[in-house]
Design a protein around this motif. Sequence first.
Motif, PDB file in Angstrom:
ATOM      1  N   UNK A 174      48.900  50.965  18.235  1.00  0.00           N
ATOM      2  CA  UNK A 174      48.496  49.831  19.056  1.00  0.00           C
ATOM      3  C   UNK A 174      47.075  50.070  19.547  1.00  0.00           C
ATOM      4  N   UNK A 175      46.130  49.320  18.980  1.00  0.00           N
ATOM      5  CA  UNK A 175      44.722  49.420  19.341  1.00  0.00           C
ATOM      6  C   UNK A 175      44.237  48.064  19.823  1.00  0.00           C
ATOM      7  N   UNK A 176      43.843  47.969  21.092  1.00  0.00           N
ATOM      8  CA  UNK A 176      43.363  46.705  21.634  1.00  0.00           C
ATOM      9  C   UNK A 176      42.654  46.984  22.953  1.00  0.00           C
ATOM     10  N   UNK A 177      42.060  45.927  23.496  1.00  0.00           N
ATOM     11  CA  UNK A 177      41.312  46.040  24.748  1.00  0.00           C
ATOM     12  C   UNK A 177      41.746  44.913  25.679  1.00  0.00           C
ATOM     13  N   UNK A 178      41.958  45.243  26.956  1.00  0.00           N
ATOM     14  CA  UNK A 178      42.179  44.234  27.988  1.00  0.00           C
ATOM     15  C   UNK A 178      40.960  44.201  28.899  1.00  0.00           C
ATOM     16  N   UNK A 179      40.570  42.993  29.301  1.00  0.00           N
ATOM     17  CA  UNK A 179      39.471  42.864  30.244  1.00  0.00           C
ATOM     18  C   UNK A 179      39.979  42.175  31.506  1.00  0.00           C
ATOM     19  N   UNK A 180      39.618  42.731  32.646  1.00  0.00           N
ATOM     20  CA  UNK A 180      40.032  42.168  33.926  1.00  0.00           C
ATOM     21  C   UNK A 180      39.661  43.120  35.048  1.00  0.00           C
ATOM     22  N   UNK A 181      40.265  42.919  36.202  1.00  0.00           N
ATOM     23  CA  UNK A 181      40.052  43.791  37.346  1.00  0.00           C
ATOM     24  C   UNK A 181      41.093  44.906  37.311  1.00  0.00           C
ATOM     25  N   UNK A 182      40.648  46.113  37.043  1.00  0.00           N
ATOM     26  CA  UNK A 182      41.549  47.236  36.794  1.00  0.00           C
ATOM     27  C   UNK A 182      41.678  48.072  38.074  1.00  0.00           C
ATOM     28  N   UNK A 183      42.941  48.305  38.507  1.00  0.00           N
ATOM     29  CA  UNK A 183      43.205  49.104  39.707  1.00  0.00           C
ATOM     30  C   UNK A 183      44.317  50.103  39.419  1.00  0.00           C
ATOM     31  N   UNK A 232      47.956  52.403  49.072  1.00  0.00           N
ATOM     32  CA  UNK A 232      47.661  53.243  47.902  1.00  0.00           C
ATOM     33  C   UNK A 232      48.690  54.348  47.681  1.00  0.00           C
ATOM     34  N   UNK A 233      49.261  54.893  48.762  1.00  0.00           N
ATOM     35  CA  UNK A 233      50.302  55.903  48.599  1.00  0.00           C
ATOM     36  C   UNK A 233      51.560  55.291  47.992  1.00  0.00           C
ATOM     37  N   UNK A 234      51.916  54.087  48.437  1.00  0.00           N
ATOM     38  CA  UNK A 234      53.089  53.410  47.887  1.00  0.00           C
ATOM     39  C   UNK A 234      52.876  53.054  46.424  1.00  0.00           C
ATOM     40  N   UNK A 235      51.655  52.596  46.072  1.00  0.00           N
ATOM     41  CA  UNK A 235      51.364  52.274  44.679  1.00  0.00           C
ATOM     42  C   UNK A 235      51.434  53.532  43.820  1.00  0.00           C
ATOM     43  N   UNK A 236      50.941  54.645  44.340  1.00  0.00           N
ATOM     44  CA  UNK A 236      51.027  55.904  43.597  1.00  0.00           C
ATOM     45  C   UNK A 236      52.484  56.262  43.310  1.00  0.00           C
ATOM     46  N   UNK A 237      53.349  56.181  44.309  1.00  0.00           N
ATOM     47  CA  UNK A 237      54.760  56.497  44.091  1.00  0.00           C
ATOM     48  C   UNK A 237      55.373  55.556  43.060  1.00  0.00           C
ATOM     49  N   UNK A 249      38.398  41.140  49.052  1.00  0.00           N
ATOM     50  CA  UNK A 249      38.054  42.178  48.098  1.00  0.00           C
ATOM     51  C   UNK A 249      39.232  42.383  47.149  1.00  0.00           C
ATOM     52  N   UNK A 250      39.010  43.147  46.080  1.00  0.00           N
ATOM     53  CA  UNK A 250      40.112  43.442  45.161  1.00  0.00           C
ATOM     54  C   UNK A 250      41.213  44.232  45.860  1.00  0.00           C
ATOM     55  N   UNK A 251      40.844  45.150  46.744  1.00  0.00           N
ATOM     56  CA  UNK A 251      41.847  45.893  47.495  1.00  0.00           C
ATOM     57  C   UNK A 251      42.704  44.958  48.331  1.00  0.00           C
TER      58      UNK A 251
END
Length: 421
Positions: free
Chosen positions: A3-12, A351-356, A394-396
């Motif tokens: 699977x080779x492809x690219x996604x473009x967007x706001x990456x977090x 961010x801690x919850x997203x990490x978990x 903001x994106x955050x």
Amino acid sequence: MEYNFVLRGNVLYTPQCGALSVHPHSYLVCEGGQVAGIFEELPEAYHNFPVEDFGDKMILPGLVDLHVHAGQYAFRGLGMDQELLAWLEQNAFPEESRFADASYAVRAYPIFVDALRRSATTRACIFATLHRPATLQLMQLLEDAGMPCYVGKVNMDRNSPDTLRETTEESLAETRRWLEESRAFSQVRPILTPRFIPSCTDALMAGLGRLQQEFQVPAQSHLSENLSEIDWVQSLCPDTRFYGEAYDRVGLFGGACPTIMAHCVWSGPEERALLKENGVFIAHCPQSNMNVSSGIAPIKQYLREGQRVGLGSDVAGGAHLSIFRAMTDAIQCSKLRWRLVDQDTPALTLPEALYMATKGGGAFFGKVGSFEPGYAFDAVVVDDSDLPTTRTCTLEERLERFVYLSDGQPFAKYAAGRRLF
């Protein structure tokens, strides 16, 4: 297939616990099913890869559910006025007994798998029931859906209804046969699943320990969820110092083969030390802990100790399959613990919850849950355009609003480089 492809967007994503990495309008490259990198401008080496431009949408790592009961999905949202042990007797056990009838599994499991496929969860560790044929049906459905999951045939040979109990010999024989038959799957893998110590005799636990050594498979169960449960385990295993020792003495508590223990609400210092020493994963299930009145797990403290922590929906103790909902529940529970129990330990952050929800739980699967190079390409594209506001965010801030306000359904979803929708 590669699977080779690219996604473009706001990456977090969260490369470390509590650290949110934000890449506006960037290119996220998948090469051979793995993350190749994030770039402001697409390198020439990837110019021949197809690009899908998601505009102003956000791209997050796929979410990981470390603890969910597929055999309980039909009664989610019911029986929430009871504590754990009564809830099991009156709700979970009668429903799970129905899976002895293969035709019931044919009706029930597609509903669960379809809901999981449509959610933002890309990987999950799942309890089926003790019924081998029904468990294999569930595994086949997940395989067909392209979901890389662990599924467990549950073991129970004591302290359960006649309709939901095997003999020790039958349980071990059926588990061996199931492990052998599970080799037919490529995306879905088996995980040993003694329900919990009260439902498994010493002989059964010892036999499962031997099967683990033979087949080299991970394990999952429950640990220190409820005070009455802990007292019960102590009466059943009087020679153990704490609940976790009942698993550890048969080898089902981390080490060479990974282990997930759900809840750990009331784990004491000795148990926590052994959890960390053996690298056991803690599946934090905040909504379930509230619904069946188990307590508030000290998750922020666990993170500070260096424990391996992920999130679980724990349907049907939890009423919602969404791991975004589990994130907000985890944060809110930690605020109550800080305010009411332990003023020295602050609440969890987003961010801690997203990490978990991503890299923390994803580590059980290997290099999963991050957009660092070499990680499996698991991603969800989320659209917050239907959450209008007069604010310029903001994106955050957009991420926070989406986690708290949306229904959690992604716009697009990828697992191991394969687009699921």
